[in-house]
Design a protein around this motif. Structure first.
Motif: not given
Lengths: 289, 193
Positions: B161-170
């Motif tokens: 999530a940190e690398v991609l900059g998206v929420p955990l659910g995503t």
């Protein structure tokens, strides 16, 4: 088609669930054929992707990066010099000189590369080092214990840097052999110390070979052992007056040092504390006739 | 002991931010993850040589921003920089209207339309890895990247999530879709053979 718990099964497969939730999913798996099949398929996908772990930065690219960092560091030094006068700029340059290089990881690599690198004995161990690297747990430079003295702290730094460098492609071994009669004489000609060389394959620590690294301005003999997927580097040099580095854990790597009658040893690895302790005991026992 | 060595002795225990010290810490903490950065870059920029450029750019940016790294996951931090560098480069290419086919993130491509060889024959080829890489390249980038981060680089959901900059659910839903897509295109084809 898909069971509403498939996301949980995936999280279970990825070891993202706490024990309680994992137990719940296990119970569900026992009764849901669809999810049990999904779990199997997840395993198959992971196995299929296994070969993709192999590629490594090509050496020329690594060199380009080193050079870019050199330029960057030199540039930053010149910038600081503009404020503080010529002194700061020349200080930054001195950092690139060979004298300073002995104590520094990057320079050390080049220095060793020039003087000590042997033909690619180590090629076969590139893959092994890869496993060790991926297995290494990086917590971001937390220092759990530090040697009580400045020299010890510096040696800790050098040895950990040497260990990390040894895990880069083709850097692990200069003499590759499980035969102590090959490794021991090789050290005699290349290092300032010639430790007892014993293969502990039976005890789970097969000897992979040896290497020479500079530690505290001495040519330390490095014995390379394997333990499962872990690489253990055992540095050794003639015993001196300096205090040995304390047992340290940093960035997921452990270091354990001890002294025998005439030699000092430091073992470094991402293997567990007990494993290093066992190896220390084995080496101690082997050295006492 | 010469002056330089004395300076080093003072400097190391204190972990001060001197130039040499920064470089040494960077080499100890970040360089071990360069292989991961390179493997990740290969799937973001598949064109020959492009991953090398991307990794170099990312390493330099990582070095410049190294002071801002504080106790987080170093590998995830470096891979996030790779991703950002890629994003910047990609946007520049978009602006110049020069997007390579494989960069198409949304359209789902049929392998039969792109792969020239008979998929069955290809699956039988000794070079399974080549076939696998080919299938991966046909996946949308958002599937490819999440697969690599999880299955090849062993990042956990939070790090991804940190690398991609998206929420955990995503992360979780993308990962499920990506794995299903890979299974459909590679594993089931293998099963046929």
């Amino acid at each position: 088609m898909s069971c509403e718990r498939s996301i949980e099964v995936q999280a279970y497969f990825d070891a993202e669930l706490d024990a309680l939730k994992a137990r719940e999913v296990e119970q569900h798996l026992a009764s849901c054929a669809e999810c049990a099949r999904l779990l199997e398929e997840l395993g198959a996908t992971r196995r299929a992707l296994e070969p993709l772990r192999a590629p490594r930065v090509p050496r020329p690219t690594l060199d380009l990066i080193e050079r870019a960092l050199d330029r960057e560091a030199a540039g930053a030094g010149a910038g600081a010099g503009a404020g503080a006068g010529a002194g700061a700029g020349s200080g930054a340059r001195a950092g690139a000189g060979p004298g300073r290089g002995l104590a520094r990881g990057g320079r050390l690599m080049e220095w060793l590369g020039e003087w000590l690198r042997r033909p690619a004995f180590a090629a076969a161990f590139g893959a092994l080092a890869g496993i060790a690297l991926t297995a290494a747990l990086f917590t971001g430079g937390t220092l759990q214990s530090v040697g009580g003295n400045a020299a010890g702290a510096r040696m800790t730094d050098e040895i950990l840097t040497d260990h990390l460098r040894s895990l880069l492609p083709d850097q692990l071994l200069e003499v590759q052999s499980t035969d102590r009669h090959t490794v021991k004489p090789w050290f005699a000609g290349h290092a300032d110390a010639s430790p007892t060389v014993v293969d502990f394959a039976v005890q789970g620590f097969p000897l992979a070979g040896g290497r020479v690294d500079v530690v505290d301005r001495r040519r330390a003999a490095v014995l390379v052992y394997r333990h499962g997927a872990h690489v253990i580097n055992v540095f050794s040099w003639a015993a001196g007056d300096a205090q040995l580095p304390a047992h340290t854990t940093r960035d997921g790597y452990r270091m354990r040092c001890w002294r025998s009658t005439d030699l000092e040893y430091c073992a470094v690895s991402d293997a567990g504390a007990e494993e290093l302790e066992t190896l220390e005991r084995l080496i101690r026992e082997a050295a006492t006739p | 002991m010469d002056a330089q060595a004395a300076c080093l002795l003072e400097r190391y225990p204190a972990m001060s931010d001197g130039l040499d010290d920064k470089r040494a810490r960077f080499e100890a903490q970040v360089l071990p993850h360069l292989d991961a950065a390179y493997r990740f870059a290969r799937w973001l920029e598949p064109a020959p040589g492009a991953a090398d450029d991307l990794v170099q750019e990312a390493a330099l940016r990582a070095y410049r921003g190294f002071e801002r790294l504080r106790g987080t996951n170093v590998k995830a931090w470096l891979l996030a920089i790779v991703k950002n560098c890629h994003f910047t480069a990609q946007r520049a290419r978009h602006a110049r209207d020069m997007v390579p086919l494989s960069e198409d993130t949304d359209s789902v491509q049929d392998p039969a339309l792109v792969a020239s060889d008979d998929p069955l024959k290809e699956a039988l080829e000794a070079d399974q890895t080549r076939a696998l890489e080919r299938v991966l390249l046909l996946l949308p980038e958002e599937h490819r990247e999440v697969l690599i981060l999880r299955e090849v680089e062993d990042l956990d959901y939070r790090a991804i999530a940190e690398v991609l900059g998206v929420p955990l659910g995503t992360v979780m839903s993308r990962l499920a879709r990506a794995r299903a897509a890979l299974r459909a295109r590679y594993l089931e084809r293998e099963a046929v053979s």
